[in-house]
Design a protein around this motif. Structure first.
Motif, PDB file in Angstrom:
ATOM      1  N   PRO A   1      -2.167   1.775   5.025  1.00 34.32           N
ATOM      2  CA  PRO A   1      -2.083   2.074   6.623  1.00 34.32           C
ATOM      3  C   PRO A   1      -2.491   1.342   7.191  1.00 34.32           C
ATOM      4  O   PRO A   1      -3.398   0.335   7.026  1.00 34.32           O
ATOM      5  CB  PRO A   1      -2.627   3.392   7.008  1.00 34.32           C
ATOM      6  CG  PRO A   1      -3.769   3.524   5.925  1.00 34.32           C
ATOM      7  CD  PRO A   1      -3.227   2.737   4.632  1.00 34.32           C
TER       8      PRO A   1
ATOM      9  N   GLU B   1       1.487   0.151  15.290  1.00 36.53           N
ATOM     10  CA  GLU B   1       1.314   1.375  15.063  1.00 36.53           C
ATOM     11  C   GLU B   1       1.269   1.744  13.605  1.00 36.53           C
ATOM     12  O   GLU B   1       0.665   2.677  12.852  1.00 36.53           O
ATOM     13  CB  GLU B   1       2.052   2.339  15.888  1.00 36.53           C
ATOM     14  CG  GLU B   1       1.669   3.620  15.928  1.00 36.53           C
ATOM     15  CD  GLU B   1       2.517   4.331  16.946  1.00 36.53           C
ATOM     16  OE1 GLU B   1       3.074   5.720  16.765  1.00 36.53           O
ATOM     17  OE2 GLU B   1       2.625   3.943  18.274  1.00 36.53           O
ATOM     18  N   GLN B   2       2.352   1.356  12.907  1.00 39.10           N
ATOM     19  CA  GLN B   2       2.687   1.957  11.423  1.00 39.10           C
ATOM     20  C   GLN B   2       2.316   1.003  10.684  1.00 39.10           C
ATOM     21  O   GLN B   2       2.097   1.243   9.336  1.00 39.10           O
ATOM     22  CB  GLN B   2       4.592   1.822  11.423  1.00 39.10           C
ATOM     23  CG  GLN B   2       5.106   2.725  12.450  1.00 39.10           C
ATOM     24  CD  GLN B   2       4.658   4.260  12.077  1.00 39.10           C
ATOM     25  OE1 GLN B   2       4.582   4.656  10.941  1.00 39.10           O
ATOM     26  NE2 GLN B   2       4.663   5.003  13.122  1.00 39.10           N
TER      27      GLN B   2
END
Length: 73
Positions: free
Chosen positions: A22, A58-59
């Motif tokens: 992530p 964000e991703q």
């Protein structure tokens, strides 16, 4: 005798892109950012084109590198 023009071959460009999942915060990427800064400083000293950057989204987190050979002939 016809004139023969010397044409240089196109310069090689290397581009790398890495993704970290992530996504990571700036604090966790500090060591990588430091390495990229050192590599950029070294390339400037040697008159090479070199760019490296960390892009936090964000991703996903991206590390982008663009490297070109020396401009010296």
């Amino acid at each position: 005798m016809p004139d023969k023009k010397f044409t240089r071959p196109p310069k090689t460009i290397w581009a790398y892109a890495y993704q970290i999942l992530p996504p990571q915060g700036a604090e966790r990427l500090r060591a990588i950012t430091t390495l990229l800064d050192h590599a950029h400083t070294e390339a400037q000293r040697d008159a090479r084109t070199w760019t490296g950057r960390v892009v936090v989204e964000e991703q996903v987190t991206h590390i982008l590198i663009d490297s070109r050979p020396s401009c010296r002939s």
